[in-house]
Design an enzyme around this catalytic site. Structure first.
Site, PDB file in Angstrom:
ATOM      1  CB  SER A   1      -0.930   0.000   1.215  1.00  0.00           C
ATOM      2  OG  SER A   1      -2.013   0.870   1.029  1.00  0.00           O
TER       3      SER A   1
ATOM      4  CD  GLU B   1       3.069   2.244  12.647  1.00  0.00           C
ATOM      5  OE1 GLU B   1       2.097   1.896  11.952  1.00  0.00           O
ATOM      6  OE2 GLU B   1       3.136   2.016  13.884  1.00  0.00           O
TER       7      GLU B   1
ATOM      8  CG  HIS C   1      -2.345   6.170   1.941  1.00  0.00           C
ATOM      9  ND1 HIS C   1      -1.282   5.505   1.385  1.00  0.00           N
ATOM     10  CD2 HIS C   1      -3.451   5.416   1.695  1.00  0.00           C
ATOM     11  CE1 HIS C   1      -1.713   4.384   0.819  1.00  0.00           C
ATOM     12  NE2 HIS C   1      -3.030   4.315   0.983  1.00  0.00           N
TER      13      HIS C   1
ATOM     14  NE  ARG D   1      -6.386   5.001  -1.187  1.00  0.00           N
ATOM     15  CZ  ARG D   1      -7.661   4.842  -0.929  1.00  0.00           C
ATOM     16  NH1 ARG D   1      -8.391   5.883  -0.560  1.00  0.00           N
ATOM     17  NH2 ARG D   1      -8.244   3.674  -1.045  1.00  0.00           N
TER      18      ARG D   1
END
Length: 485
Positions: free
Chosen positions: A197, A226, A276, A344
């Site tokens: 993604s 993360e 994104h 995105r």
């Protein structure tokens, strides 16, 4: 003992068992015993299968005595209290030292260190000799190793990278990463369970992920962790020899902030890939839509490191071609971390003839802009294409417009004053468009300018609906600029 309380007041966790459950070797020792410490270190070095955690049970403030002679040991106040006055005198006496000569090096200690220094010189001489023999037998590998550890930017055939027009910049990033995977042997890319993604899979498809016992690949599947991922990449950069990059959604940069700040402070060139990039993540709702994140991370461009340079380079490219330039700048930045912010959704390419190399200056005039403009329009990322669309409507009313792409305000402010004045003249009317907080562009538009941004959290809806509802359209650019003029 902690600063405010004893640890038993806040946790009863058995740390050793937790690490054993993770497959670590755990060694528990008296942490105030130097021989026990040395023994544990030797035992850890001998372990070849798993990492080791050494838990040294210690007494905080061991040996410290207050001015009245009572103990400072296991006292919360000791955490941040200097041992001043008679307290430090009593402490030195209690530990067998001389308060009138507290920093004396005992003869047996000096002898021990001198002996060890001689041993280390011999050990290193043997290591360097072995390396020289290996280098002579393997000249190509030796040259490669020297290059890897030089910290210099790798050679990449940037001109050969072909981008598809009109794609999302995350997809354009994947195209670049695919090229880097085959051209930069010492690059390692990580992803926080989002490789398909955040499009770091452009790199992954050319290699394979690390597995226990097999580190022949160059991809690190970090999982939903993360901060840990970012810290691991910092560790790789500090070790040297590899170029680490890591990816996740931009909204999750919040979790990484302490590591990003440390990377900036330590001047390590980790590449942070954040995709994104705005509210156009409709299906995932407001929790996944970054609004304030760009303003936050761009503060790192304003914060100087101890060398007086921008502590970080932050780039949000306007289209696929600008993405290639952004990656080039990131790979050539060997002195600070770089943040790459990608979309995105698909983005229309900038007008034909655009000089993308100018992006290296942080801000530049987009192709097709008018001479002697009535107004200057500025943006980064996908909003630049929206300005281009709005310009078509403005020109129908005879309004002359200059459009500027500003992938990095930090880079722009590093340019000569003459260049900055040429891009955004003092006193010019400037309109800014940002999918983040308006403050993101306020330093560029100035007091006479206006910024159309997002002043709230995002909403759940398809991104084209959000663009329409929130005013990120050509029609609203026309409306806002007309109102300014």
């Amino acid at each position: 003992i902690q600063l405010s309380t004893e640890t038993k007041d806040v946790t009863i966790e058995d740390t050793g068992k937790k690490y054993e459950a993770w497959g670590w070797k755990v060694i528990k020792i008296n942490g105030n015993d130097p021989d026990a410490i040395r023994g544990a270190l030797n035992e850890a070095k001998a372990e070849k299968e798993c990492p080791t955690l050494i838990i040294g049970h210690t007494v905080m403030g061991k040996g410290a005595r207050k001015a009245d002679g009572s103990s400072y040991e296991a006292d919360c106040a000791t955490h941040g209290a200097p041992l001043g006055g008679d307290a430090y005198i009593n402490t030195i006496k209690n530990l067998g030292g001389d308060p009138t000569n507290p920093f004396v090096i005992f003869p047996e200690v000096a002898e021990l260190y001198a002996k060890r220094a001689t041993e280390l010189k011999k050990i290193m001489a043997e290591k360097y000799a072995a390396k020289a023999v290996w280098a002579k037998a393997n000249p190509e590998k030796a040259a490669k190793l020297e290059m890897f550890f030089s910290g210099k930017a790798p050679e990449v055939n940037w001109a050969a990278i072909e981008q598809k027009a009109g794609v999302a910049t995350r997809a354009a990033s994947a195209t670049v990463l695919s090229a880097l995977a085959t051209q930069v042997e010492n690059m390692i890319v990580a992803s926080a369970d989002l490789s398909n993604s955040d499009k770091t899979d452009g790199f992954l498809k050319k290699t394979h992920a690390f597995k226990k016992g097999d580190f022949s690949g160059a991809f690190f599947q970090a999982g939903v962790a993360e901060l840990t991922m970012a810290c691991c990449c910092i560790g790789m950069a500090l070790h040297g020899g590899v170029i680490p990059a890591c990816g996740t959604f931009f909204v999750f940069s919040d979790y990484m902030k302490p590591a990003v700040r440390m990377a900036a402070l330590m001047e390590v060139p980790v590449k942070f890939i954040w995709t994104h990039d705005a509210f156009r993540v409709g299906e995932d709702g407001p929790t996944h839509e970054p609004v304030e994140q760009e303003a936050q991370i761009r503060l790192m461009e304003k914060l100087k490191n101890h060398k007086g340079h921008n502590s970080m380079l932050v780039l949000r490219p306007a289209d696929a071609e600008e993405t290639t330039v952004a990656w080039k700048l990131a790979m050539e930045n060997t002195t600070t971390p770089t943040g790459l912010i990608f979309s995105r959704q698909n983005i229309a390419n900038l007008p034909e003839g655009n000089d993308y190399e100018q992006a290296a200056k942080g801000a530049y005039i987009v192709a097709g802009s008018d001479e002697n403009p009535n107004i200057i329009l500025v943006a980064s990322g996908s909003e630049v294409a929206t300005l281009v669309a709005g310009t078509e409507l403005l020109r129908k009313d005879g309004i002359k417009v200059r459009i500027e792409s500003v992938p990095s305000e930090g880079l722009f402010r590093s340019q000569a004053p003459g260049y900055q004045e040429g891009i955004i003249p003092c006193g010019a009317k400037v309109f800014g468009l940002t999918a983040g907080l308006p403050v993101t562009l306020q330093g560029l538009v100035g007091p006479r300018g206006k910024v159309w941004g997002l002043e709230s959290f995002g909403f759940s809806a398809p991104y084209k609906v959000l663009d329409e509802k929130l005013g990120f359209t050509a029609e609203n650019v026309y409306k806002q600029v007309k109102a300014m003029l």
